[in-house]
Structures are given as C-alpha cells and as structure tokens.
Design an enzyme around this catalytic site. Structure first.
Site, PDB file in Angstrom:
ATOM      1  N   TRP A  52       7.554 -20.105   1.528  1.00 24.37           N
ATOM      2  CA  TRP A  52       6.421 -19.281   1.476  1.00 24.37           C
ATOM      3  C   TRP A  52       5.470 -20.743   0.723  1.00 24.37           C
ATOM      4  O   TRP A  52       5.540 -21.834   1.485  1.00 24.37           O
ATOM      5  CB  TRP A  52       5.812 -18.033  -0.063  1.00 24.37           C
ATOM      6  CG  TRP A  52       6.684 -17.982  -0.650  1.00 24.37           C
ATOM      7  CD1 TRP A  52       5.401 -17.934  -2.015  1.00 24.37           C
ATOM      8  CD2 TRP A  52       7.547 -17.893  -1.235  1.00 24.37           C
ATOM      9  NE1 TRP A  52       6.721 -18.153  -2.955  1.00 24.37           N
ATOM     10  CE2 TRP A  52       7.989 -17.623  -2.541  1.00 24.37           C
ATOM     11  CE3 TRP A  52       9.413 -17.611  -0.653  1.00 24.37           C
ATOM     12  CZ2 TRP A  52       9.520 -17.783  -3.314  1.00 24.37           C
ATOM     13  CZ3 TRP A  52      10.428 -17.502  -0.514  1.00 24.37           C
ATOM     14  CH2 TRP A  52      10.411 -17.966  -2.828  1.00 24.37           C
ATOM     15  N   ASP A  53       5.436 -20.744  -0.639  1.00 23.98           N
ATOM     16  CA  ASP A  53       3.673 -21.909  -1.057  1.00 23.98           C
ATOM     17  C   ASP A  53       4.274 -23.400  -0.468  1.00 23.98           C
ATOM     18  O   ASP A  53       5.413 -23.751  -0.852  1.00 23.98           O
ATOM     19  CB  ASP A  53       4.101 -22.000  -2.578  1.00 23.98           C
ATOM     20  CG  ASP A  53       3.615 -20.388  -3.286  1.00 23.98           C
ATOM     21  OD1 ASP A  53       3.337 -19.918  -2.847  1.00 23.98           O
ATOM     22  OD2 ASP A  53       2.926 -20.212  -4.427  1.00 23.98           O
ATOM     23  N   ALA A 139       5.716 -22.435  -8.250  1.00 26.19           N
ATOM     24  CA  ALA A 139       4.369 -23.344  -7.420  1.00 26.19           C
ATOM     25  C   ALA A 139       4.317 -25.038  -8.414  1.00 26.19           C
ATOM     26  O   ALA A 139       4.196 -24.322  -9.511  1.00 26.19           O
ATOM     27  CB  ALA A 139       3.487 -22.780  -6.792  1.00 26.19           C
ATOM     28  N   ASP A 210       1.216 -22.851 -11.764  1.00 24.39           N
ATOM     29  CA  ASP A 210       0.955 -23.189 -10.939  1.00 24.39           C
ATOM     30  C   ASP A 210       0.218 -24.385 -11.090  1.00 24.39           C
ATOM     31  O   ASP A 210      -1.249 -24.675 -11.099  1.00 24.39           O
ATOM     32  CB  ASP A 210      -0.022 -22.607  -9.971  1.00 24.39           C
ATOM     33  CG  ASP A 210       0.498 -21.416  -9.233  1.00 24.39           C
ATOM     34  OD1 ASP A 210       1.582 -21.157  -9.189  1.00 24.39           O
ATOM     35  OD2 ASP A 210       0.249 -20.296  -8.686  1.00 24.39           O
ATOM     36  N   GLU A 294      -4.600 -17.918  -8.733  1.00 21.36           N
ATOM     37  CA  GLU A 294      -3.910 -18.680  -8.160  1.00 21.36           C
ATOM     38  C   GLU A 294      -3.633 -20.308  -7.385  1.00 21.36           C
ATOM     39  O   GLU A 294      -4.647 -20.494  -7.101  1.00 21.36           O
ATOM     40  CB  GLU A 294      -2.372 -17.927  -7.046  1.00 21.36           C
ATOM     41  CG  GLU A 294      -2.254 -16.622  -7.999  1.00 21.36           C
ATOM     42  CD  GLU A 294      -1.090 -16.094  -7.113  1.00 21.36           C
ATOM     43  OE1 GLU A 294      -0.034 -15.876  -8.118  1.00 21.36           O
ATOM     44  OE2 GLU A 294      -1.161 -14.954  -5.777  1.00 21.36           O
TER      45      GLU A 294
END
Ligand code: FRU
Length: 424
Positions: A52-53, A139, A210, A294
């Site tokens: 994902w990220d 992340a 993040d 985010e």
C-alpha cells in the site's frame, strides 16, 4: 479547554484552520478533482505480498531520485495468506478481504527497483526481522543523502506506542539490481507530547506518524512534517466560530464533530543531520472537520508552499463529507496562513461509484500523483469487489495558483525519476 492561542502560544505561528465552511465546498465527482475510474482488470505487482503506502526515494529537496539509472521505491508491505487456515472461510475460500484489512498489524518496510520507473522488481525487506523496535513499520520517507548512496529512512515505529524514528543504511547498485545494506540501528526521534499533539493516553484512536523531512527552500533549515491530532482528552475539543467558518444559515450545528481533531504537525531539526528535533505547533488543524490528515507532504512551486495530505470519507466529522483522496492547501511562506486549494481542499478524490478504488496519494514535484489500489467493484451493484494491494495508475495534476486540475493518466505505478545520481 484551551483556546488555540493558549495551547500553541503566540510564536512562532498560529495553525491555519481547515474549517467546516471550507469542507462544505468539497464535491465528489468534479472531473477536475476526481481520479479516473480504475478498471477491475488491474495487474498486481506481486501474488506473494500486498503493498500500500508507496514512498519513492528522494533527496532532501523533494526531488524523486534514481541511483545509477535505477529507480527505487519503498512500500508498506504484508504477506498475502491464500493458504493460511486463518484466512479460509466456511466455504473453503480464501477471505482476501479479511487478510487485506488485517495488514496494518503486520506492516513491514520493503523496497523495489526498476530501470523504467514502473514494472517494479521486489528487492526485499529494508530492515531484518528484529531490527525495528516495535511490531509495525509504518509510513515515512527514504532520503538519499549523498553520492556515497547513504539513505536515511524516516518512518513510524508503532505498537506499542507510535514513535517517529530513523535508520541509516546505504543503497548499492549493480548491473542487475539494487540492494539495501545497513539499516541496523533504529534511532527514536520523538513522540506526541500531549501539549500540542495528542497522546495515546488522551485518545486511544490518536494518530502520530508519517514523517516527511525536507529542507525549506527559503530558510535552508531542516524540518519535518508528520500526521497528528490536536492535544487534549478525547471529547474535550471545542468546535467554535473559527473552526466552523462562514457557514450559511442552518449549518451552525456541529453535532459530535468535537471528536475529529486531525492536524498536520511540523518539527525543526536542531542539528544538520536530523538527529535532534523540536516539535512546533501544527501548520494546519482540522478540528470539527476531519480526524485524519495522513502522510502530509509538500510540493514547492512558483515560490509557494503546496501542502498535501490524504484523508478518508469515514474520518470526516458530522455534517461534512468528502471522498477518500488527497487534499491540499497553499501558502506564501512555510508557516502560513494556508488556504484550501480549489476552495475546499479537495485535489484528487475517488469517484463516488468506486469510493475505495485508491488511497495514500503522494503528489510529486513533477505533478505526478502515485497511489495504491484498495478495492474496485466487479459488479454493477458494487457488492462484489476485487482487492488491490498493488500500485494504481499514476495521475498527473496541474497546479495553478490556488487551483489544481487533473490532466493525464499513466501506467500503473509509474514513478519516473526527476534526477539521477551516479554513486561514487
Ligand atoms: C495511510 C496509513 C498511514 C500509516 C499506514 C499504516 O495509508 O494509514 O498513515 O502510516 O497507512 O498502514
């Protein structure tokens, strides 16, 4: 409850507000701010892992950087479990949706490399098992530091707690591929303080993660953006006139929106290496609007600061809504004031017919926007879906003053370098 001025002091800045009035201007399906439909026929990067990220390797100024002609991306990654009895349903079928939804609990940092800026080859895990101090590797940002190939990976060490950390290693290239060496000593940098940024003790649903370090093009200092929530006990926040903004008659009721308290945090480094950081008041708050801002990041363009952050439909407060996607704000100087792009903040949202098709958008300085495929409907009613866990088609946006426009779409996971560094 403290007012913003009491909580954040008079210096060095007051946070800018994303207000309920701004958010009322968010409209899904405006073609200039909507991601083109993703086909359910998408290819997957890997049948072994979900990704994902996506975090492209870049320099401290934000430029996407290849090394010796190799593009490199880091991704949050988790094994797929098609044969694990834990994920087989009562009919004997693999419950991929449950496997996918559980991924956050076992997220690990992996890297991939490519000669073409797409068709990524799996490199492997960045840190060996046992190196990272917590269960989840969430992340952050990999930064290429120099021509020796040194890389600082800033990321979030989660469960227990949530700590912004960094680990240094090196990227090594051959004719055949790329490897990551080192990444053996993780250094904790900071955690939420409970005064400016909400802690787990104040709210079990807090967000603090993040990291996105950068050099300010104007003052040359090292800073870092991160996701946070505004400090204070859950439920104690006040959604007042400032947070509501200039709303039409009938829109004054804020419901239970005091529970939504997202902010974009900023810290400044006390040293050149970025080992010693001081948290500053948030750049932007969304109290009464949204609970998550985010993966905040910047594009520096035309002498302006374009601040982007991703958010969800489900994290919006009572009485306001918008699509999953990337939102943006612009200012003439680092500490604002920031105003929402396109009036509302929405820059690139999912179409309402496919509300979960993509997420975790990262706007690069060349206007390309990368994201991952979450789930795409496979039938008319939208009840059947196909889980992604892979790169979405890259979208290009044009940024003009306080407006943005979708202008093009490219291949899946297309992340071309903006500059190439030859390693010494
Ligand atoms: C965005 C995100 C990040 C977090 C990670 C956890 O998709 O929620 O904020 O670091 O995913 O999996």
């Amino acid at each position: 409850m403290k007012s913003n001025t009491e909580k954040f002091g008079k210096t060095p800045h007051q946070p800018s507000l994303w207000t309920r009035a701004d958010a009322l201007k968010v409209h899904a399906d405006d073609p200039t701010t909507t991601q083109p439909l993703v086909s359910a026929n998408f290819p997957v990067l890997s049948n072994e892992v979900f990704i994902w990220d996506t975090m492209p390797l870049r320099d401290m100024d934000g430029n996407i950087t290849s090394v010796d002609g190799w593009s490199v991306i880091f991704t949050l990654t988790a094994d797929r479990h098609p044969n694990d009895p834990q994920y087989i349903d009562e009919n004997g079928n693999y419950d991929i949706t449950r496997d996918w939804n559980d991924r956050h609990g076992r997220a690990k940092m992996y890297y991939w490399f490519s000669r073409t800026g797409k068709d990524w080859e799996l490199g492997g895990r960045v840190m060996a098992e046992g190196v990272s101090p917590t269960v989840r590797e969430w992340a952050g940002t990999p930064i290429l530091l120099n021509e020796q190939g040194e890389v600082d990976l800033y990321y979030t060490a989660v469960t227990p707690g949530a700590t912004i950390v960094k680990v240094r290693g090196r990227v090594v290239t051959t004719e055949h591929g790329v490897s990551m060496v080192g990444f053996e000593k993780v250094k904790p940098l900071f955690e939420a303080d409970g005064k400016m940024y909400q802690t787990e003790a104040q709210n079990p649903f807090w967000g603090f993660r993040d990291p996105w370090p950068f050099r300010d093009p104007n003052d040359g200092k090292l800073y870092m953006l991160f996701e946070g929530n505004v400090a204070g006990e859950r439920g104690s926040h006040k959604v007042g006139k400032a947070e509501i903004g200039d709303v039409p008659p009938g829109y004054e009721d804020v419901g239970n929106s005091r529970f939504q308290t997202a902010c974009v945090g900023i810290a400044v480094a006390r040293d050149e290496d970025g080992d010693d950081w001081e948290m500053l008041p948030p750049l932007l708050t969304a109290v009464g609007v949204n609970d998550q801002t985010e993966r905040p990041h910047f594009v520096f363009q035309d002498g302006k600061y374009y601040l982007f952050t991703i958010s969800h439909t489900f994290t919006y407060a009572d009485g306001v809504t918008g699509p999953d996607g990337v939102y943006g704000f612009v200012a003439d100087s680092l500490f604002g004031p920031y105003v929402p792009l396109n009036g509302s903040g929405l820059v690139l949202g999912n179409p309402s017919s496919q509300p979960f098709q993509t997420y975790s958008h990262c706007v690069m300085p060349n206007g390309l926007v990368t994201s991952f495929i979450d789930s795409v409907p496979t039938d008319e009613s939208g009840t059947q879906t196909r889980i992604g866990g892979t790169e979405a088609p890259t979208v290009e946006i044009r940024i003009k003053g306080q407006q943005t426009f979708v202008v093009a779409e490219y291949d899946y996971g297309y992340i071309p370098p903006m500059l190439d560094v030859t390693l010494k």
